[in-house]
Enzyme design. Sequence first.
Site, PDB file in Angstrom:
ATOM      1  CB  CYS A  46     -10.045  -2.359  -0.818  1.00 17.28           C
ATOM      2  SG  CYS A  46     -11.020  -3.782  -1.322  1.00 17.28           S
ATOM      3  CG  HIS A  50      -9.692   2.328  -2.872  1.00 11.69           C
ATOM      4  ND1 HIS A  50     -10.057   3.145  -3.920  1.00 11.69           N
ATOM      5  CD2 HIS A  50      -9.578   1.075  -3.389  1.00 11.69           C
ATOM      6  CE1 HIS A  50     -10.173   2.405  -5.025  1.00 11.69           C
ATOM      7  NE2 HIS A  50      -9.881   1.160  -4.734  1.00 11.69           N
ATOM      8  CG  HIS A 373       2.979   1.081  -9.523  1.00 16.54           C
ATOM      9  ND1 HIS A 373       3.850   0.012  -9.398  1.00 16.54           N
ATOM     10  CD2 HIS A 373       2.242   1.098  -8.384  1.00 16.54           C
ATOM     11  CE1 HIS A 373       3.630  -0.588  -8.237  1.00 16.54           C
ATOM     12  NE2 HIS A 373       2.661   0.049  -7.604  1.00 16.54           N
TER      13      HIS A 373
END
Length: 555
Positions: A46, A50, A373
Amino acid sequence: MMKLKVATAVLSASLLASFALKAQEPDWKLSDEEMKKASQIYFDRCAGCHGMLRKGATGPNLEPERTRKMGTEALKAIIHYGTAGGMPDLGASGELTPDETLLMAKFIQNDPPPPPETSLDKIKATWKLYIPPEKRPTKPMTNRNWKNYMGVVLRDVGKVAIIDGDTKELVNIVNTGFAVHILRMSASGRYMYSIGRDGKVTLIDLWMEKPDVVAEVKACNDARSVDTSKYKGSKGDFLDKYAVVGCYWPPAIVTLDGQTLEPLKIVSTSNYAYDKPNEFIREARVASIVASHHNPEWVINIKEAGQVWLYDYSDPLNPKIKQLNAERFLHDGGWDSSKRYFLVAANMRNKVVAVDTEEEKVAAIVETGNKPHPGRGANIDHPKYGPIWCTGHLGENTIACIGTDPKGHPEYAWKVVKKITLPGDGGGNLFVKTHPNSKYMYADRPLNPDKEAQSKIYVIDKDKLEVVSELKVPEKYLQPKTINGKEVKPRGPVHFEFNDKGDEVWVAVWGNKLIPSAILVFDDKTLKLKKAIEGDWVRTPTGHFNVLNTQKDIY
């Protein structure tokens, strides 16, 4: 008797109060052991999107003030199923068990634990030089075409496989850091550098009969980028001389000796946001790095601060840094075909920043779509628009192509000349790739929550700029399997790379480390599956990097 009654009453009141407090305790509280386990899962799965401090970047802010309002059940559903905006389905794919999914839903409602710091002395203590330069081969010790080697990241098992691109034979499996993010080549092509999510850099000598690690160092606790010095000209010869690591945590730039990985310098990248000069960002991370072809500089992208740093490495102990205000939050990018302009996604502002490395300025900022991306992007010489560079998106089903030739095609320069639509709904594209000798550009979609979309390879005609074929990964590589009572599901094809001639395209089937997967080789002319590289060692293959193409920045 009276004293006993009073004592009993007091005890009863105390027990009731205790039960009341327990009843009021939130459901997200965790034990120390649970926090330790959850912290590791968060780091592995994660933190990249984040942030270690959970303030958000590619992914949204996950601080307790926000997550507690959402509640455990809602968070659990998002972690399990993912979102169309690019959040992977960590539970549905089998990457997290139901218990781990619940654990993470609770964990992100707790205050983030303080991540560890580092220093140059701590980095030096991890440095290991296995074979010094003077004891290495003076010429290639193999008859293989080593410049057509393919380095394949075996992400979750902490290894890199070296495959002969001519014969498709496994040459060696090298132990590296955990969850290697990218591989980069030295200017000569001889050395391969890997950078793991755990911040470990490994230096692999490709001239050995069996390529292996000759040096390693843990440059930081979390990292994504590595590159080398590639300038040779009037300002000096720096080929293969230095290497650089961009750290996510602690946010920093670490300069290393390119031949030995000896740590030389660490520079913090914690900084003020370019558009909010009163906002100090401790977690201003290094997102991506490329080596300039025009100056002894690295182009270093400071993610949360929205700055591009031109880092002069000619005097590595006393570096000069030029800071360019760009956009937030900077992520991946690559060169245009002339290698003058570096294009990098500012994916939370839906834009791509073009940096002119000759004039050392931001040439343009182009709006493309929801969460671009590009990986390194894809360069196309188009019959109408001239040189263009393309990026896919995490948050929408388009690929945007930008004109990159302000002199030859000024009417198209720094504009989206074409938006190619991928079939179906949602984004989830991670990589696009082409080669000068190919008439196609390829796109994956591994983060789309729809399993059908995940399983396909999208083939785009470079002249028409439209999808002309959808290649399906053979079903046997996509079937879920039950291992120790746990169902694991392969995610599907991810990341493309061409061989040195540009007539084959390789793609990995991104699976779970509990079951072997495959690397598929397609004929670029016929679009037929040419070879499936299989074996018990093929576990969680993700990125793969051809030596010649990576050395020469061909994409």
